[in-house]
Design an enzyme around this catalytic site. Structure first.
Site, PDB file in Angstrom:
ATOM      1  N   ASP A 208       2.392   2.131  -3.033  1.00 19.19           N
ATOM      2  CA  ASP A 208       2.489   2.622  -4.423  1.00 19.19           C
ATOM      3  C   ASP A 208       1.628   3.861  -4.663  1.00 19.19           C
ATOM      4  O   ASP A 208       2.094   4.838  -5.227  1.00 19.19           O
ATOM      5  CB  ASP A 208       2.238   1.513  -5.464  1.00 19.19           C
ATOM      6  CG  ASP A 208       0.905   0.803  -5.352  1.00 19.19           C
ATOM      7  OD1 ASP A 208       0.146   1.073  -4.412  1.00 19.19           O
ATOM      8  OD2 ASP A 208       0.635  -0.053  -6.232  1.00 19.19           O
TER       9      ASP A 208
ATOM     10  N   ASP B  10       2.272  -3.840 -10.096  1.00 21.17           N
ATOM     11  CA  ASP B  10       2.113  -5.153 -10.723  1.00 21.17           C
ATOM     12  C   ASP B  10       2.655  -5.177 -12.147  1.00 21.17           C
ATOM     13  O   ASP B  10       3.370  -6.089 -12.546  1.00 21.17           O
ATOM     14  CB  ASP B  10       0.636  -5.559 -10.751  1.00 21.17           C
ATOM     15  CG  ASP B  10       0.039  -5.647  -9.357  1.00 21.17           C
ATOM     16  OD1 ASP B  10       0.792  -5.534  -8.372  1.00 21.17           O
ATOM     17  OD2 ASP B  10      -1.191  -5.814  -9.253  1.00 21.17           O
TER      18      ASP B  10
ATOM     19  N   GLY C 254      -6.590 -14.536  -8.843  1.00 19.38           N
ATOM     20  CA  GLY C 254      -7.284 -13.944  -7.697  1.00 19.38           C
ATOM     21  C   GLY C 254      -6.590 -14.185  -6.371  1.00 19.38           C
ATOM     22  O   GLY C 254      -7.178 -13.978  -5.312  1.00 19.38           O
ATOM     23  N   ALA C 255      -5.327 -14.601  -6.400  1.00 22.52           N
ATOM     24  CA  ALA C 255      -4.586 -14.877  -5.165  1.00 22.52           C
ATOM     25  C   ALA C 255      -3.711 -13.692  -4.771  1.00 22.52           C
ATOM     26  O   ALA C 255      -2.976 -13.756  -3.796  1.00 22.52           O
ATOM     27  CB  ALA C 255      -3.729 -16.126  -5.332  1.00 22.52           C
ATOM     28  N   GLY C 256      -3.773 -12.620  -5.560  1.00 29.32           N
ATOM     29  CA  GLY C 256      -2.910 -11.473  -5.288  1.00 29.32           C
ATOM     30  C   GLY C 256      -1.522 -11.653  -5.879  1.00 29.32           C
ATOM     31  O   GLY C 256      -0.583 -10.971  -5.487  1.00 29.32           O
TER      32      GLY C 256
ATOM     33  N   HIS D  89       0.834  -1.216   0.000  1.00 31.34           N
ATOM     34  CA  HIS D  89       0.000   0.000   0.000  1.00 31.34           C
ATOM     35  C   HIS D  89       0.866   1.261   0.000  1.00 31.34           C
ATOM     36  O   HIS D  89       0.455   2.300   0.507  1.00 31.34           O
ATOM     37  CB  HIS D  89      -0.989   0.013   1.179  1.00 31.34           C
ATOM     38  CG  HIS D  89      -2.142  -0.941   0.982  1.00 31.34           C
ATOM     39  ND1 HIS D  89      -3.382  -0.532   0.562  1.00 31.34           N
ATOM     40  CD2 HIS D  89      -2.214  -2.287   1.126  1.00 31.34           C
ATOM     41  CE1 HIS D  89      -4.185  -1.591   0.478  1.00 31.34           C
ATOM     42  NE2 HIS D  89      -3.500  -2.666   0.798  1.00 31.34           N
TER      43      HIS D  89
ATOM     44  N   SER E 297      -8.439 -17.968 -24.295  1.00 24.23           N
ATOM     45  CA  SER E 297      -7.802 -18.334 -23.022  1.00 24.23           C
ATOM     46  C   SER E 297      -7.961 -19.830 -22.844  1.00 24.23           C
ATOM     47  O   SER E 297      -9.080 -20.333 -22.741  1.00 24.23           O
ATOM     48  CB  SER E 297      -8.444 -17.602 -21.838  1.00 24.23           C
ATOM     49  OG  SER E 297      -8.025 -18.236 -20.630  1.00 24.23           O
TER      50      SER E 297
ATOM     51  N   SER F  78      -2.224 -12.235 -11.660  1.00 24.35           N
ATOM     52  CA  SER F  78      -2.520 -12.898 -12.928  1.00 24.35           C
ATOM     53  C   SER F  78      -3.037 -11.871 -13.931  1.00 24.35           C
ATOM     54  O   SER F  78      -2.818 -12.008 -15.140  1.00 24.35           O
ATOM     55  CB  SER F  78      -3.559 -13.995 -12.723  1.00 24.35           C
ATOM     56  OG  SER F  78      -4.821 -13.469 -12.384  1.00 24.35           O
TER      57      SER F  78
HETATM   58  P1  ADP Z   1      -5.023 -11.288  -9.504  1.00 24.14           P
HETATM   59  O1  ADP Z   1      -4.404 -10.311 -10.441  1.00 24.14           O
HETATM   60  O2  ADP Z   1      -4.623 -11.065  -8.088  1.00 24.14           O
HETATM   61  O3  ADP Z   1      -4.832 -12.712  -9.907  1.00 24.14           O
HETATM   62  P2  ADP Z   1      -7.420  -9.980 -10.377  1.00 24.14           P
HETATM   63  O4  ADP Z   1      -8.799  -9.992  -9.869  1.00 24.14           O
HETATM   64  O5  ADP Z   1      -6.713  -8.688 -10.464  1.00 24.14           O
HETATM   65  O6  ADP Z   1      -6.600 -11.039  -9.513  1.00 24.14           O
HETATM   66  O7  ADP Z   1      -7.394 -10.604 -11.829  1.00 24.14           O
HETATM   67  C1  ADP Z   1      -7.994 -11.855 -12.078  1.00 24.14           C
HETATM   68  C2  ADP Z   1      -8.783 -11.788 -13.383  1.00 24.14           C
HETATM   69  O8  ADP Z   1      -7.861 -11.709 -14.495  1.00 24.14           O
HETATM   70  C3  ADP Z   1      -9.603 -13.021 -13.646  1.00 24.14           C
HETATM   71  O9  ADP Z   1     -10.847 -12.958 -13.008  1.00 24.14           O
HETATM   72  C4  ADP Z   1      -9.729 -12.993 -15.161  1.00 24.14           C
HETATM   73  O10 ADP Z   1     -10.721 -12.075 -15.560  1.00 24.14           O
HETATM   74  C5  ADP Z   1      -8.390 -12.439 -15.584  1.00 24.14           C
HETATM   75  N1  ADP Z   1      -7.462 -13.543 -15.891  1.00 24.14           N
HETATM   76  C6  ADP Z   1      -6.311 -13.851 -15.237  1.00 24.14           C
HETATM   77  N2  ADP Z   1      -5.706 -14.928 -15.815  1.00 24.14           N
HETATM   78  C7  ADP Z   1      -6.493 -15.301 -16.842  1.00 24.14           C
HETATM   79  C8  ADP Z   1      -6.420 -16.345 -17.828  1.00 24.14           C
HETATM   80  N3  ADP Z   1      -5.417 -17.210 -17.851  1.00 24.14           N
HETATM   81  N4  ADP Z   1      -7.418 -16.403 -18.738  1.00 24.14           N
HETATM   82  C9  ADP Z   1      -8.432 -15.519 -18.730  1.00 24.14           C
HETATM   83  N5  ADP Z   1      -8.547 -14.547 -17.838  1.00 24.14           N
HETATM   84  C10 ADP Z   1      -7.609 -14.416 -16.896  1.00 24.14           C
HETATM   85 MG    MG Z   2      -4.700  -8.216 -10.393  1.00 30.39          MG
END
Ligand code: ADP
Ligand code: MG
Length: 379
Positions: free
Chosen positions: A34, A168, A118-120, A32, A65, A123
């Protein structure tokens, strides 16, 4: 041919022009900070989004995907911010590039990812940065690293509509193997700080508490607002300007006890990031490990962004032999990071799993993270 290239060929009838990747990240320290123009120090994970891509003649972007088992077609008319669904992370990149004046030709994109979602562990940034790296090269664009990160962030902030900082995307784009990335969020400068955990005789355990994130958006917005309000009351542009030496005066100047706590976290956390950089430079585990513990206490007591599962994971990891441990990421769930004597990460993970089972929490997942490469071309 890789499986991804194979899928690309099956879907499009042609070989991809190339394959690019961008990693997820974990933040070693600096939470927190940034959006307070401060400092953080993430490193890239070996987990990444990989994208095979090639040009299309019809001016559309057709994105598959593999994780979602879904293909989405995006036409120029579909490039409207707020578009729902996972494909907006990719469409947002096209949109951000075009907003910045780049001519982006249609393309086929087939992606797959092993970054936990969604694990932080970012992704979302990995997806954006992988797509951006692919599109930049497909279109012959020479965009500097930090500008790429900013464009990917624009996609997430303005197109997807998630108000995140730049950490990120900067990490996913600019990290290098064997290093943590010291990132100055005001100057937008970075320093590659050698972080070969083997030299410390430790391994980095990343443990996902599998806590369902609730309230995360509203709490995040509240913290941002509090920090900006505190900065306003202190007469600074951002809390970054309050030095560790000036903290006492700043706390005296603030009437609201809640704002005092928030400020204390941000100021001490910025200082810890700088100290952690120094500890990495000198290879001092004795200096590094306690900074993680202090960071966790600050997030728990002053910034109030931890939750019982996360606190239990950190405490159990420490009791099981971790030398330092903290929650990593925005909070209210997500992952912890722990410095564990080499060869003992599974033991520590299993102890946490046992404690979670006893407390009636969902089972955690964990892996050992090695500082890995930022976005680039794979093949
Ligand atoms: P984090 O970045 O912490 O994993 P976020 O909520 O910021 O969580 O991002 C997750 C979202 O990114 C997913 O719900 C999806 O919409 C998108 N996403 C991530 N990886 C993929 C993937 N391999 N294919 C499609 N969508 C993805
Ligand atoms: Mg994210």
């Amino acid at each position: 041919m890789t499986a991804l290239e194979d899928t690309f060929r099956t879907r499009t009838g042609e070989a991809p022009y190339g394959t690019w990747f961008a990693p997820g990240r974990v933040n070693l320290i600096g939470e927190h900070t940034d959006y307070n123009d401060g400092f953080c120090m993430p490193f890239a994970l070996p987990h990444r989004v990989t994208v095979a891509a090639g040009p299309r003649k019809d001016g559309q972007w057709v994105i598959t995907s593999q994780n979602k088992h879904e293909t989405v077609t995006v036409a120029p008319a579909d490039l409207t911010p707020g578009r729902p669904g996972w494909s907006s992370y990719a469409a947002g990149v096209v949109w951000a590039l075009r907003q910045a004046g780049y001519d982006i030709a249609g393309a086929d994109l087939v992606l797959e990812s092993d970054v936990p979602v969604g694990a932080g562990l970012s992704s979302s940034a990995a997806l954006e940065c992988a797509v951006l790296t692919a599109l930049a090269e497909l279109n012959g664009l020479d965009i500097a690293g930090m500008d790429r990160a900013r464009l990917a962030r624009t996609a997430e902030n303005e197109f997807v509509g998630a108000p995140t900082g730049l950490m990120d995307q900067a990490a996913s784009t600019l990290c290098t193997a064997g290093h943590a990335l010291f990132f100055d969020c005001r100057d937008l400068t970075v320093e590659q700080v050698p972080f070969d955990s083997a030299t410390f005789g430790v391994e980095v355990l990343v443990l996902d508490t599998n806590t369902p994130h609730s309230l995360v958006d509203s709490e995040y917005a509240e913290r941002r607002t509090s920090c900006h309000e505190a900065a306003r009351q202190l007469g600074v542009t951002a809390l970054r300007e309050v030095s560790a030496d000036g903290l006492g005066d700043a706390l005296t100047a603030l009437a609201d006890p809640l704002l005092r706590k928030r400020v204390r976290h941000v100021v001490t956390e910025n200082e810890r990031v700088r100290q952690a950089r120094q500890a990495l430079r000198t290879g001092s585990l004795d200096e590094l490990a306690p900074l993680l513990d202090q960071s966790h206490a600050s997030m728990r007591d002053d910034f109030e962004i931890t939750v019982p599962t996360v606190d239990l994971a950190v405490e159990t990891a420490r009791a099981a032999g971790a030398l330092g441990a903290r929650m990593t990421g925005g909070g209210f769930g997500g992952c912890i990071i722990a410095l564990v004597p080499a060869g003992r990460t599974d033991e520590v993970g299993e102890e946490v799993a046992r404690a979670f089972a006893e407390a009636g929490y969902a089972a955690p997942a964990w892996f050992t993270a090695t500082p890995s490469a930022g976005a680039g071309r794979l093949r």
